[in-house]
Motif scaffolding. Structure first.
Motif, PDB file in Angstrom:
ATOM      1  N   THR A  37       2.168   0.470  -2.832  1.00  0.00           N
ATOM      2  CA  THR A  37       3.191   1.058  -2.202  1.00  0.00           C
ATOM      3  C   THR A  37       3.400   0.349  -1.266  1.00  0.00           C
ATOM      4  O   THR A  37       3.127  -0.979  -1.180  1.00  0.00           O
ATOM      5  CB  THR A  37       2.719   2.453  -0.778  1.00  0.00           C
ATOM      6  OG1 THR A  37       1.652   1.272  -0.315  1.00  0.00           O
ATOM      7  CG2 THR A  37       1.864   2.841  -2.006  1.00  0.00           C
ATOM      8  N   HIS A  38       4.432   0.438  -0.827  1.00  0.00           N
ATOM      9  CA  HIS A  38       5.503  -1.279   0.692  1.00  0.00           C
ATOM     10  C   HIS A  38       5.661  -0.100   1.703  1.00  0.00           C
ATOM     11  O   HIS A  38       6.222   0.883   1.514  1.00  0.00           O
ATOM     12  CB  HIS A  38       6.635  -1.962  -0.860  1.00  0.00           C
ATOM     13  CG  HIS A  38       6.343  -2.729  -1.254  1.00  0.00           C
ATOM     14  ND1 HIS A  38       5.109  -4.001  -1.545  1.00  0.00           N
ATOM     15  CD2 HIS A  38       6.831  -2.851  -2.913  1.00  0.00           C
ATOM     16  CE1 HIS A  38       5.526  -4.419  -1.969  1.00  0.00           C
ATOM     17  NE2 HIS A  38       5.915  -4.311  -2.793  1.00  0.00           N
ATOM     18  N   ASP A  39       6.245  -0.950   2.792  1.00  0.00           N
ATOM     19  CA  ASP A  39       6.624  -0.473   3.987  1.00  0.00           C
ATOM     20  C   ASP A  39       7.665  -0.577   4.220  1.00  0.00           C
ATOM     21  O   ASP A  39       8.525  -1.850   3.884  1.00  0.00           O
ATOM     22  CB  ASP A  39       5.881  -0.043   5.096  1.00  0.00           C
ATOM     23  CG  ASP A  39       4.529   0.588   5.469  1.00  0.00           C
ATOM     24  OD1 ASP A  39       4.572   1.352   3.901  1.00  0.00           O
ATOM     25  OD2 ASP A  39       3.356   0.213   5.758  1.00  0.00           O
ATOM     26  N   CYS A  81       7.689  -6.302   5.173  1.00  0.00           N
ATOM     27  CA  CYS A  81       7.267  -4.802   4.915  1.00  0.00           C
ATOM     28  C   CYS A  81       5.138  -5.803   5.871  1.00  0.00           C
ATOM     29  O   CYS A  81       5.404  -6.347   5.572  1.00  0.00           O
ATOM     30  CB  CYS A  81       6.603  -5.153   3.526  1.00  0.00           C
ATOM     31  SG  CYS A  81       4.936  -4.091   2.652  1.00  0.00           S
ATOM     32  N   VAL A 111       2.401  -3.847   5.130  1.00  0.00           N
ATOM     33  CA  VAL A 111       1.308  -3.141   4.331  1.00  0.00           C
ATOM     34  C   VAL A 111       0.028  -4.781   4.350  1.00  0.00           C
ATOM     35  O   VAL A 111       0.501  -5.810   4.131  1.00  0.00           O
ATOM     36  CB  VAL A 111       1.591  -3.222   2.723  1.00  0.00           C
ATOM     37  CG1 VAL A 111      -0.086  -2.793   2.154  1.00  0.00           C
ATOM     38  CG2 VAL A 111       2.194  -1.694   3.157  1.00  0.00           C
ATOM     39  N   HIS A 144       1.046  -8.062   2.612  1.00  0.00           N
ATOM     40  CA  HIS A 144       2.483  -8.526   2.115  1.00  0.00           C
ATOM     41  C   HIS A 144       3.743  -9.458   3.300  1.00  0.00           C
ATOM     42  O   HIS A 144       4.110  -9.869   2.375  1.00  0.00           O
ATOM     43  CB  HIS A 144       3.263  -6.767   2.197  1.00  0.00           C
ATOM     44  CG  HIS A 144       2.528  -6.118   0.704  1.00  0.00           C
ATOM     45  ND1 HIS A 144       2.756  -4.483   0.187  1.00  0.00           N
ATOM     46  CD2 HIS A 144       1.310  -6.023   0.299  1.00  0.00           C
ATOM     47  CE1 HIS A 144       1.870  -4.102   0.192  1.00  0.00           C
ATOM     48  NE2 HIS A 144       0.925  -5.593  -0.618  1.00  0.00           N
ATOM     49  N   MET A 172       7.513 -11.066   2.711  1.00  0.00           N
ATOM     50  CA  MET A 172       8.170 -10.101   2.447  1.00  0.00           C
ATOM     51  C   MET A 172       8.711  -9.851   4.039  1.00  0.00           C
ATOM     52  O   MET A 172       8.544  -8.764   4.992  1.00  0.00           O
ATOM     53  CB  MET A 172       7.445  -8.266   2.460  1.00  0.00           C
ATOM     54  CG  MET A 172       7.131  -8.183   0.882  1.00  0.00           C
ATOM     55  SD  MET A 172       6.122  -7.166   0.656  1.00  0.00           S
ATOM     56  CE  MET A 172       7.879  -5.656   0.682  1.00  0.00           C
TER      57      MET A 172
HETATM   58 CU   LIG Z   1       5.114  -4.664   0.697  1.00  0.00          CU
END
Ligand SMILES: [Cu+2]
Length: 121
Positions: free
Chosen positions: A51-53, A95, A97, A108, A113
């Motif tokens: 998953t990414h934000d 991101c 995370v 991340h 990111m």
């Molecule tokens: Cu991410």
């Protein structure tokens, strides 16, 4: 989740390990980001990035960042729009995370990111 990209929004691709906005600046006011965890980029077995934000961080006068808005927990193929009222200034799309896989911590942000974003008056 998902659906079509809203008209006038800025598509922001999320991959291992980059944040890839279609545009790197916007005019102040209402800005809609369309965060997309891209399909089809490689995932090594223990690489992480399930998953990414998308965090939209505003740079403050002292150089630190404060959060302006976020979309969290996007799995591959998922997308979500985020509309913010943005003042002129320097921002960062990132991101944040941090996951742990088999005892290995994978931040991340540190993996790459993050990318600058500018809002102009
Ligand atoms: Cu991410």
């Amino acid at each position: 989740m998902g659906g079509d990209q809203p008209a006038g929004s800025i598509r922001v691709g999320l991959v291992n390990w980059a944040v890839e906005p279609a545009e790197t600046s916007a005019k102040a006011g209402e800005v809609t980001f369309y965060a997309v965890h891209e399909m089809g980029h490689g995932h090594m077995a223990d690489e992480g990035g399930v998953t990414h934000d998308l965090q939209v961080m505003r740079k403050t006068a002292d150089g630190s960042f404060e959060m302006a808005g976020q979309v969290t927990g996007l799995k591959m193929g998922e997308a979500k729009a985020l509309t913010l009222t943005m003042a002129a200034g320097d921002y960062e799309l990132s991101c944040n995370v941090v996951e742990e896989l088999k005892g290995k911590v994978i931040p991340h942000y540190a993996k790459g990111m993050r990318t600058p974003f500018k809002v102009t008056a």
